[in-house]
Write a protein that holds these residues in place. Structure first.
Motif, PDB file in Angstrom:
ATOM      1  N   UNK A  72      12.309  83.712  76.228  1.00  0.00           N
ATOM      2  CA  UNK A  72      12.613  83.899  77.643  1.00  0.00           C
ATOM      3  C   UNK A  72      13.142  82.624  78.281  1.00  0.00           C
ATOM      4  N   UNK A  73      12.553  81.501  77.903  1.00  0.00           N
ATOM      5  CA  UNK A  73      12.973  80.267  78.563  1.00  0.00           C
ATOM      6  C   UNK A  73      13.150  79.146  77.565  1.00  0.00           C
TER       7      UNK A  73
ATOM      8  N   UNK B  43      14.426  63.538  80.820  1.00  0.00           N
ATOM      9  CA  UNK B  43      15.099  64.153  81.963  1.00  0.00           C
ATOM     10  C   UNK B  43      15.669  65.506  81.535  1.00  0.00           C
ATOM     11  N   UNK B  44      15.459  66.530  82.344  1.00  0.00           N
ATOM     12  CA  UNK B  44      15.951  67.864  81.983  1.00  0.00           C
ATOM     13  C   UNK B  44      17.477  67.880  82.035  1.00  0.00           C
ATOM     14  N   UNK B  45      18.112  68.306  80.956  1.00  0.00           N
ATOM     15  CA  UNK B  45      19.569  68.409  80.947  1.00  0.00           C
ATOM     16  C   UNK B  45      20.044  69.857  80.891  1.00  0.00           C
ATOM     17  N   UNK B  46      19.148  70.771  80.527  1.00  0.00           N
ATOM     18  CA  UNK B  46      19.526  72.179  80.555  1.00  0.00           C
ATOM     19  C   UNK B  46      18.269  73.039  80.637  1.00  0.00           C
ATOM     20  N   UNK B  47      18.328  74.025  81.526  1.00  0.00           N
ATOM     21  CA  UNK B  47      17.247  75.014  81.588  1.00  0.00           C
ATOM     22  C   UNK B  47      17.915  76.365  81.409  1.00  0.00           C
ATOM     23  N   UNK B  48      17.506  77.095  80.416  1.00  0.00           N
ATOM     24  CA  UNK B  48      18.140  78.383  80.150  1.00  0.00           C
ATOM     25  C   UNK B  48      17.097  79.486  80.171  1.00  0.00           C
ATOM     26  N   UNK B  49      17.550  80.679  80.541  1.00  0.00           N
ATOM     27  CA  UNK B  49      16.710  81.866  80.446  1.00  0.00           C
ATOM     28  C   UNK B  49      17.451  82.886  79.594  1.00  0.00           C
ATOM     29  N   UNK B  50      16.740  83.466  78.659  1.00  0.00           N
ATOM     30  CA  UNK B  50      17.352  84.428  77.749  1.00  0.00           C
ATOM     31  C   UNK B  50      16.780  85.817  77.989  1.00  0.00           C
TER      32      UNK B  50
ATOM     33  N   UNK C 248      22.973  77.892  70.628  1.00  0.00           N
ATOM     34  CA  UNK C 248      23.292  77.390  71.958  1.00  0.00           C
ATOM     35  C   UNK C 248      23.971  76.040  71.832  1.00  0.00           C
TER      36      UNK C 248
ATOM     37  N   UNK D  62      25.800  72.925  74.322  1.00  0.00           N
ATOM     38  CA  UNK D  62      26.124  72.406  75.655  1.00  0.00           C
ATOM     39  C   UNK D  62      26.351  70.907  75.576  1.00  0.00           C
TER      40      UNK D  62
ATOM     41  N   UNK E  62      21.038  83.109  81.243  1.00  0.00           N
ATOM     42  CA  UNK E  62      21.442  82.298  82.382  1.00  0.00           C
ATOM     43  C   UNK E  62      21.097  80.842  82.114  1.00  0.00           C
TER      44      UNK E  62
ATOM     45  N   UNK F 229      25.179  67.488  83.539  1.00  0.00           N
ATOM     46  CA  UNK F 229      25.402  68.408  82.419  1.00  0.00           C
ATOM     47  C   UNK F 229      26.717  69.135  82.662  1.00  0.00           C
TER      48      UNK F 229
ATOM     49  N   UNK G 183      29.822  73.835  80.505  1.00  0.00           N
ATOM     50  CA  UNK G 183      30.463  74.271  79.266  1.00  0.00           C
ATOM     51  C   UNK G 183      29.349  74.645  78.282  1.00  0.00           C
TER      52      UNK G 183
ATOM     53  N   UNK H 248      27.951  77.526  75.241  1.00  0.00           N
ATOM     54  CA  UNK H 248      28.296  78.610  74.323  1.00  0.00           C
ATOM     55  C   UNK H 248      27.018  79.135  73.693  1.00  0.00           C
TER      56      UNK H 248
END
Lengths: 103, 156
Positions: free
Chosen positions: A45-46, A54-61, A71, A73, B107, B114, B117, B119
Motif C-alpha cells: 500500500x505504501x 530525508x524523504x525523496x519519494x512517497x508512493x501509494x500502490x 519503480x 525515480x 500515486x 525529486x 519522472x 516509471x
C-alpha cells in the motif's frame, strides 16, 4: 515473508536515479483459486524512499501495480557513498526495509 | 489574562473534538495516527469518483505532461508506464487506468528536489485509456494515452 528488494541508486553528480524491484505477490483480490474461491487481496500500500534520512519519494500502490513491483525515480543531489533507504508496508501489515549505497 | 489557562482550554477542546470524531467513526484511530493509504481513492470505480477522492476536481489538459508506455502491450499483467512532467513544482503524480475494476493504480508524492519522472509497471485487464494525473503549483492536470492489451492481466 517477502524477500529482499533489489535497489540500485546511481548518481551522475547532479542527480541520483533510483531503481527498485520489490518482491511481492500483489494479489488483486479479483482472482479465483482452483476451487473458485476468491483469493484475498494482498498488495503493497505504501512505499517511502529516503536519502540520508530525508524523504525523496512517497508512493501509494493499489492492487493494479504489477506483481514484484518495479519503480524508478530521480532526485536532485546525492553523492557516491550516500545512503538510500526504501521501505514498504502492505495491506496485511507486512513490512520490509532495505538500504543501498549510492554508486 | 491567564494565558496558560487559555492554552489548556484550547488543547482540551481540540482533543475533545478529536475524540468525538473517533467515537463517531468518522475517522478510525489507524487513520488518525498517519495519513496512510488513501482507501477511498484506490477503491473508486469511476473517473469522477477517483478524481473527487484525490481532490482533483476537473483537471485541465497539459502538453507538459507525458505518459510513456507501449502502444500495444502483449501481457496485461506487466505494462510499463512512466509519467514525466515538465510543469514547475510538480508535487503529485497518479496513474489511473480507465477500464480496470478500480481506476487508481498508484500515486506518488514528490517532495521538492525529486524529479517529476517516475516509471513503474501496472496490470491492465483490457485495452484502455491510461491517465496521468499531475498536481503542479496547486492545480491538477491530466493527460491520457490508449494502451491496447492483447492478454488481460486481471483474470485467472
Amino acid at each position: 515473508m517477502a524477500g529482499p528488494m533489489r535497489i540500485r541508486a546511481a548518481s551522475n553528480g547532479t542527480e541520483t536515479e533510483v531503481k527498485i524491484l520489490m518482491s511481492h505477490d500483489m494479489e488483486t483480490g479479483q482472482r479465483k483459486d482452483a476451487s473458485g474461491a476468491l483469493v484475498p487481496a494482498h498488495h503493497i500500500t505504501e512505499l517511502t524512499a529516503t536519502h540520508n534520512g530525508r524523504v525523496v519519494l512517497a508512493a501509494q500502490f493499489g492492487p493494479a501495480v504489477s506483481k514484484n513491483p518495479y519503480l524508478q525515480f530521480k532526485f536532485a543531489g546525492g553523492a557516491k557513498g550516500d545512503k538510500v533507504n526504501v521501505s514498504w508496508v502492505d495491506n496485511k501489515g507486512d513490512k520490509r526495509t532495505d538500504e543501498v549505497v549510492v554508486a | 489574562m491567564n494565558t496558560q489557562r487559555r492554552e489548556v482550554l484550547k488543547s482540551g477542546s481540540a482533543a475533545g473534538l478529536f475524540g468525538l470524531l473517533v467515537a463517531a467513526g468518522l475517522i478510525t484511530t489507524q487513520q488518525a495516527q498517519a495519513a496512510g493509504w488513501d482507501k477511498p481513492a484506490f477503491e473508486a470505480k469511476a473517473m469522477d469518483e477517483a478524481l473527487k477522492a484525490l481532490g482533483a476536481g476537473k483537471p485541465a489538459d497539459s502538453k507538459d505532461v507525458q505518459i510513456s508506455g507501449p502502444d500495444i502491450a502483449e501481457n496485461g499483467a506487466v505494462v510499463p508506464v512512466g509519467v514525466k512532467s515538465a510543469l514547475a513544482d510538480t508535487e503529485f503524480i497518479a496513474i489511473l487506468i480507465e477500464k480496470n475494476p478500480s481506476m487508481l493504480a498508484a500515486s506518488f508524492t514528490l517532495p521538492a528536489g525529486t524529479m517529476a519522472d517516475v516509471s513503474t509497471r501496472v496490470k491492465m485487464g483490457q485495452t484502455s485509456n491510461v491517465f496521468a494525473l499531475v498536481k503542479a503549483g496547486g492545480s491538477f492536470y491530466m493527460v491520457s494515452k490508449e494502451i491496447k492489451v492483447t492478454l488481460g492481466g486481471c483474470g485467472g
